[in-house]
Scaffold this active site. Structure first.
Site, short mmCIF file in Angstrom:
data_model
loop_
_atom_site.label_atom_id
_atom_site.label_comp_id
_atom_site.label_asym_id
_atom_site.label_seq_id
_atom_site.Cartn_x
_atom_site.Cartn_y
_atom_site.Cartn_z
N ARG A 40 -5.10 29.59 17.71
CA ARG A 40 -4.58 30.15 16.45
C ARG A 40 -4.06 31.58 16.62
NH1 ARG A 40 -8.63 28.11 11.62
NH2 ARG A 40 -7.49 26.19 11.16
N LYS A 202 -14.90 9.31 7.70
CA LYS A 202 -15.07 8.72 6.37
C LYS A 202 -13.76 8.39 5.66
CE LYS A 202 -19.27 11.26 5.38
NZ LYS A 202 -19.49 12.66 5.04
N GLY A 358 -7.64 19.83 13.41
CA GLY A 358 -9.05 19.46 13.54
C GLY A 358 -9.40 18.70 14.81
N GLY A 381 -7.64 21.10 7.21
CA GLY A 381 -7.56 20.82 5.77
C GLY A 381 -6.16 21.03 5.22
N1 LIG Z 1 -17.10 4.86 14.58
C1 LIG Z 1 -17.53 6.06 14.24
N2 LIG Z 1 -18.78 6.23 13.76
C2 LIG Z 1 -19.23 7.45 13.41
N3 LIG Z 1 -18.49 8.58 13.49
C3 LIG Z 1 -17.25 8.45 13.97
C4 LIG Z 1 -16.71 7.21 14.36
N4 LIG Z 1 -15.46 7.42 14.77
C5 LIG Z 1 -15.21 8.72 14.68
N5 LIG Z 1 -16.27 9.36 14.19
C6 LIG Z 1 -16.45 10.81 14.00
O1 LIG Z 1 -15.52 11.31 13.08
C7 LIG Z 1 -15.53 12.72 13.24
C8 LIG Z 1 -14.26 13.26 12.69
O2 LIG Z 1 -14.14 12.83 11.38
P1 LIG Z 1 -13.52 13.63 10.16
O3 LIG Z 1 -13.53 12.71 9.00
O4 LIG Z 1 -14.18 14.95 10.05
O5 LIG Z 1 -12.05 13.75 10.53
P2 LIG Z 1 -11.35 14.83 11.40
O6 LIG Z 1 -10.78 14.09 12.53
O7 LIG Z 1 -12.27 15.95 11.71
O8 LIG Z 1 -10.23 15.34 10.47
P3 LIG Z 1 -9.38 16.57 10.82
O9 LIG Z 1 -8.53 16.09 11.98
O10 LIG Z 1 -8.64 16.85 9.58
O11 LIG Z 1 -10.37 17.65 11.21
C9 LIG Z 1 -15.75 12.96 14.71
O12 LIG Z 1 -16.81 13.86 14.85
C10 LIG Z 1 -16.13 11.59 15.25
O13 LIG Z 1 -17.25 11.59 16.10
O1 LIG Z 2 -10.44 26.60 9.73
C1 LIG Z 2 -9.87 26.32 8.67
O2 LIG Z 2 -9.68 25.14 8.29
C2 LIG Z 2 -9.26 27.44 7.89
O3 LIG Z 2 -9.39 28.64 8.56
C3 LIG Z 2 -9.81 27.49 6.48
O4 LIG Z 2 -11.17 27.79 6.51
P1 LIG Z 2 -12.08 27.40 5.25
O5 LIG Z 2 -12.18 25.89 5.25
O6 LIG Z 2 -13.38 28.11 5.47
O7 LIG Z 2 -11.36 27.87 4.02
#
Ligand SMILES: Nc1ncnc2c1ncn2[C@@H]1O[C@H](COP(=O)(O)OP(=O)(O)OP(=O)(O)O)[C@@H](O)[C@H]1O
Ligand SMILES: O=C(O)[C@H](O)COP(=O)(O)O
Length: 401
Positions: A40, A202, A358, A381
């Site tokens: 970042r 989820k 993420g 987010g």
């Molecule tokens: N089959 C599964 N069972 C349990 N957890 C899972 C499974 N598949 C993936 N995950 C978990 O999902 C998590 C990520 O989910 P989340 O809903 O937070 O989305 P994200 O990828 O973090 O979204 P973003 O990319 O916006 O951050 C990971 O830590 C991963 O281990």
């Molecule tokens: O890491 C993030 O997603 C941004 O810096 C926003 O942080 P926040 O979810 O604490 O508002």
């Protein structure tokens, strides 16, 4: 709505100007405070360098963590300031506060091309409260405003939104502009076929984005923990896999909507199941119709990978958000890694590939194919909300083009 950008401002108009730049330096640090990923900070360099090279006095503002409106010694921006100085190759004037006399004195002493960094904005509750008086005080430090904090653009805070009311011009920096071009461009005017791959844990956190994408995409691929809610809704046994019982009807309705809208919705046909949630759990690959009692699905299986790869093969734009499995455990990272490699190959063939923040970013980095993607978003987010079609306050607050 199109917004004014830094690129549209005449560089000669920037010389000697005090420019408040909101950046997102909310970077991961380890227990010792060492920055473990400076993506970042690097991503904000083009804007900072452009302003400094044009002779502006650059005043950077960022948040770090969630200190909840109180000074937290562990959340100061000192390490960030040091890293920034290394990357810029010049010194950065670190302020120990974000507003007030001490800051004003430091800012007024800046020479043309100098860079200052304010203290963590969230040490003030007024920041997250988007307080008008606080925004005014912050604005009084500068002559104009640039927002380059895409990762925080979904927050209506003083330094991301409120302050824009008191500074003119208020424009988007290069990073913010680039994020908008890729993410909005991909869903508003994509090269087709357009596919979205949605994973993660989820359904509930991705409902908005799935619903919006069903109106835009040609193919929707779903993986990760949320698939088991879809299977259970179809009446399949899912063992101990992650399920959101209160989202079964929703899963059914999403499948029905996809059909109605002619979207090819693909769910895995086989999964890797484990006897417990751990990196060295016993595992086996099974069809989704035969998930054994007491086992939990932690990754998509090889047949699913093949099906997904075939579906992606002709796509000209692909957006990916969320891992296909528990990629933090090597044993269950295979599906996620295979998709990451497929996207890298697709980019090589001319497709636009966008990684939406993420965990998906961590996944492509782990596999070493980050460089091969067309765009990796710096917002988790924020990118989700943008893909959902929401108006981001940090963007709405800027001058219209
Ligand atoms: N089959 C599964 N069972 C349990 N957890 C899972 C499974 N598949 C993936 N995950 C978990 O999902 C998590 C990520 O989910 P989340 O809903 O937070 O989305 P994200 O990828 O973090 O979204 P973003 O990319 O916006 O951050 C990971 O830590 C991963 O281990
Ligand atoms: O890491 C993030 O997603 C941004 O810096 C926003 O942080 P926040 O979810 O604490 O508002």
């Amino acid at each position: 709505m199109a917004k004014q950008t830094l690129a549209n401002l005449n560089s000669s108009s920037l010389s000697g100007k005090k420019v408040l730049v909101r950046v997102d330096f909310n970077v991961p640090q380890d227990d010792t405070g060492k920055i473990t990923d400076d993506t970042r900070i690097r991503a904000a360099l083009p804007t900072i360098k452009h302003l400094a090279d044009a002779g502006a006095k650059v005043i950077l503002a960022s948040h770090f963590g969630r200190p909840k409106g109180k000074v937290n010694e562990g959340m100061r921006l000192n390490a960030v300031s040091q890293r920034l100085a290394e990357l810029l190759g010049k010194s950065v004037v670190k302020c120990d506060d974000s507003i007030g006399d001490q800051v004003t004195t430091k800012v007024n002493a800046l020479g043309n091309g100098d860079v200052a960094l304010l203290e963590n904005m969230r040490f003030y509750a007024e920041e997250e409260g988007n307080d008008k008086e606080f925004s005014k005080k912050l604005a009084s430090l500068a002559d104009m405003y640039v927002n380059d904090a895409f990762g925080t653009a979904h927050r209506a805070h003083a330094s991301t939104a409120g302050v824009a009311e008191f500074l003119s011009p208020a424009v988007a920096g290069f990073l913010l502009d680039k994020e908008l071009q890729y993410l909005s461009g991909a869903i508003e005017a994509p090269k087709r076929p357009l596919a979205a791959i949605i994973g993660g844990s989820k359904v509930s956190s991705k409902i908005g984005v799935i619903e919006t994408l069903l109106d835009k995409v040609d193919k929707l691929i779903i993986g990760g923990g949320m698939i088991f809610t879809f299977y259970k809704a179809r009446g399949l046994a899912v063992g101990k896999s992650l399920v959101e019982e209160d989202k079964l009807d929703l899963a059914k309705s999403l499948e029905a909507k996809a059909k109605e809208r002619g979207v090819d919705l693909l769910l895995p046909t086989d999964v890797v199941v484990a006897d417990n949630f751990s990196p060295d759990a016993n595992s086996q690959t099974v069809s989704i119709e035969s998930i054994p009692d007491g086992w939990m699905g932690l990754d998509i299986g090889p047949d699913s990978v093949k099906t997904f790869q075939a579906a992606l093969a002709d796509c000209m734009t692909v957006i990916w958000n969320g891992p296909m499995g528990v990629f933090e455990f090597d044993k269950f990272a295979v599906g996620t890694e295979a998709i990451a490699h497929s996207l890298a190959e697709l980019t090589g063939k001319g497709a636009i590939t966008i990684i939406g923040g993420g965990d998906s970013v961590a996944a492509v980095e782990k596999v070493g194919v980050a460089e091969k993607m067309s765009h990796i978003s710096t917002g988790g987010g924020a990118s989700l909300e943008l893909l959902e079609g929401k108006t981001l306050p940090g963007i709405a607050a800027l001058d219209d083009a």
